[in-house]
Design an enzyme around this catalytic site. Sequence first.
Site, PDB file in Angstrom:
ATOM      1  N   LYS A 229      13.065   6.681 -25.342  1.00 15.70           N
ATOM      2  CA  LYS A 229      12.752   7.600 -26.441  1.00 15.70           C
ATOM      3  C   LYS A 229      13.142   6.920 -27.758  1.00 15.70           C
ATOM      4  O   LYS A 229      12.426   6.036 -28.206  1.00 15.70           O
ATOM      5  CB  LYS A 229      13.487   8.934 -26.264  1.00 15.70           C
TER       6      LYS A 229
ATOM      7  N   HIS B  20       7.159  19.531 -10.272  1.00 14.74           N
ATOM      8  CA  HIS B  20       6.038  19.394 -11.219  1.00 14.74           C
ATOM      9  C   HIS B  20       5.403  18.006 -11.213  1.00 14.74           C
ATOM     10  O   HIS B  20       4.236  17.857 -11.520  1.00 14.74           O
ATOM     11  CB  HIS B  20       6.473  19.778 -12.637  1.00 14.74           C
TER      12      HIS B  20
ATOM     13  N   PHE C 153      17.935  19.083 -19.675  1.00 10.07           N
ATOM     14  CA  PHE C 153      16.661  18.439 -19.388  1.00 10.07           C
ATOM     15  C   PHE C 153      16.402  18.493 -17.870  1.00 10.07           C
ATOM     16  O   PHE C 153      17.339  18.616 -17.088  1.00 10.07           O
ATOM     17  CB  PHE C 153      16.711  16.990 -19.881  1.00 10.07           C
ATOM     18  N   ASP C 154      15.128  18.370 -17.454  1.00 10.59           N
ATOM     19  CA  ASP C 154      14.828  18.573 -16.026  1.00 10.59           C
ATOM     20  C   ASP C 154      15.546  17.597 -15.091  1.00 10.59           C
ATOM     21  O   ASP C 154      16.080  18.002 -14.061  1.00 10.59           O
ATOM     22  CB  ASP C 154      13.309  18.611 -15.750  1.00 10.59           C
TER      23      ASP C 154
ATOM     24  N   TYR D  86      22.745 -13.702 -14.553  1.00  8.32           N
ATOM     25  CA  TYR D  86      23.152 -12.550 -13.741  1.00  8.32           C
ATOM     26  C   TYR D  86      24.375 -11.865 -14.353  1.00  8.32           C
ATOM     27  O   TYR D  86      24.429 -10.642 -14.453  1.00  8.32           O
ATOM     28  CB  TYR D  86      23.478 -13.002 -12.317  1.00  8.32           C
TER      29      TYR D  86
ATOM     30  N   ALA E 203      18.914  11.069 -25.664  1.00  7.52           N
ATOM     31  CA  ALA E 203      17.593  10.442 -25.744  1.00  7.52           C
ATOM     32  C   ALA E 203      17.011  10.429 -27.163  1.00  7.52           C
ATOM     33  O   ALA E 203      16.454   9.430 -27.593  1.00  7.52           O
ATOM     34  CB  ALA E 203      16.635  11.138 -24.785  1.00  7.52           C
TER      35      ALA E 203
ATOM     36  N   ASP F 262      23.727  14.014 -24.032  1.00 13.13           N
ATOM     37  CA  ASP F 262      22.482  13.495 -23.465  1.00 13.13           C
ATOM     38  C   ASP F 262      21.649  13.112 -24.692  1.00 13.13           C
ATOM     39  O   ASP F 262      21.106  13.970 -25.378  1.00 13.13           O
ATOM     40  CB  ASP F 262      21.820  14.592 -22.618  1.00 13.13           C
TER      41      ASP F 262
HETATM   42  C1  LIG Z   1      13.861  11.546 -20.858  1.00 11.19           C
HETATM   43  C2  LIG Z   1      15.126  12.265 -20.811  1.00 11.19           C
HETATM   44  C3  LIG Z   1      16.041  12.073 -19.774  1.00 11.19           C
HETATM   45  C4  LIG Z   1      15.748  11.184 -18.579  1.00 11.19           C
HETATM   46  O1  LIG Z   1      15.478   9.903 -18.960  1.00 11.19           O
HETATM   47  P1  LIG Z   1      14.439   8.951 -18.184  1.00 11.19           P
HETATM   48  O2  LIG Z   1      14.503   7.698 -18.965  1.00 11.19           O
HETATM   49  O3  LIG Z   1      13.112   9.615 -18.217  1.00 11.19           O
HETATM   50  O4  LIG Z   1      14.943   8.789 -16.801  1.00 11.19           O
HETATM   51  C5  LIG Z   1      17.224  12.770 -19.823  1.00 11.19           C
HETATM   52  N1  LIG Z   1      17.497  13.618 -20.816  1.00 11.19           N
HETATM   53  C6  LIG Z   1      16.644  13.823 -21.835  1.00 11.19           C
HETATM   54  C7  LIG Z   1      16.993  14.777 -22.932  1.00 11.19           C
HETATM   55  C8  LIG Z   1      15.418  13.173 -21.869  1.00 11.19           C
HETATM   56  O5  LIG Z   1      14.565  13.414 -22.853  1.00 11.19           O
END
Ligand SMILES: *Cc1c(COP(=O)(O)O)cnc(C)c1O
Length: 457
Positions: A257, A449, A124-125, A72, A216, A214
């Site tokens: 990613k 969406h 990003f969304d 843990y 990813a 951000d």
């Molecule tokens: C996928 C993504 C996110 C969100 O990540 P999740 O793992 O899907 O929650 C945030 N920003 C970018 C640029 C992404 O491609």
Amino acid sequence: MEIPFSESYKAKMVEPIRRSTREEREAWIKEAKYNLFNLRSEQVFIDLLTDSGTGAMSDRQWSAMMLGDESYAGASSYFKLKETIYSLLGFEHFLPTHQGRAAENVLFSTLVKEGNVVPGNSHFDTTKGHIEFRKATALDCTIDEAFDTQHEHPFKGNVDPIKLENALKQYSDRIPFIIITITNNTAGGQPVSLQNLREVRQLANKYGKMVVFDSARFAENAYFIKMREKGYADKSIKAIVKEMFANADAMTMSAKKDAIVNMGGFIAMRSKELFQQASVYNIMFEGFVTYGGMSGRDMNALAAGLDEGTEFDYLDTRIKQVAYLGNRLDEFGIPYQKPSGGHAIFVDATKVLHRIPREEFTAQTLGVELYLEAGIRGVEIGAMMADRDPITRENRYPKLEMVRLAIPRRVYSNNHMDVVAVALKNVWDRRDTITRGLKITYEAPIMRHFTVEMERA
Ligand SMILES: *Cc1c(COP(=O)(O)O)cnc(C)c1O
């Protein structure tokens, strides 16, 4: 004869996929309310919905999983990941989260307040969702070149420094930080140059703001810097990654990613104070600070994935596959966001289905057509995803209306890419006959969406 280029890996395990008939697909998509997210995976032949969590892990990652420490608190898997993040990205503090949006939730709970403005490059969304959910505004400062799909620019993900500085002047105290998405997903998986990252850093310093990446697809971004930016051709991906992150105060990461795991994410930062503040929310929403929503074995696989994902040979195979699909579309004259991106091809839907008005969701309609043609699943990046304006509740029409064909990492071969290209060509050839779009019968108040229901307009 020159030895041809090929993948830098071979398969050790396979998963069968099945073709379906057009009649089957007609029934399935109707049942799914014309929302590709509602299809069962068995109803899909080639799944390009997302590259998120859909990659194939390596033998090294799978073996690392067997060594996971499920304690843990204070698990060795946590420390292994902490060391990898420090040595690769240079951040001293980190918090594991179950995926990228969870990282956003924790960090933004700490930093974003009602009335704030968060400037960046095409958020990003989920990032935008987490900002707007807190009654703050996501302000897009991407360069204008990003919105002309036929314009070739090596770093279409860049921030426009003039737009950013204007925002910093106009909203000054209302800005908690600047967020830079690498690569810029929404603009087409387009990279941000190191020069641009440095410019953002300088502006942030001038106005006393934090910079959050951000991240990813940071490794794909580094690959493009190596291939396209002057002075980086001879540097390793890992060295470029270090130089990129030197310009950030903190980062959020969707490890699904570029870290090539099926689930996972994290936040990393330089400031101990920020770490302590965010830890409170991490414990509340995710889990204790040394696991935060991830099993020990998953943290082990993530650490290995971060190392593999920043190896040149792997990235070269990956990005060249995306370019391969782009080149096939070029042969057929199908318009997409150029140059081809890091993780996906973004087909310019309004140029293909030119008879469908945007009020009838042009890109969504193209996504449905491609599915009907050959069982290929892409995703809409357009008016549906753009949601309604949170204040006026009017539909928003972003500058681009696209179908994204995201390519999972180490999963499909170029034969599969040929199937995708030809299926799209068939839709392209009958584009003049496609005249009916879609209309919404149900939608959620935010991020609609994912769960929207539609019928033929
Ligand atoms: C996928 C993504 C996110 C969100 O990540 P999740 O793992 O899907 O929650 C945030 N920003 C970018 C640029 C992404 O491609």
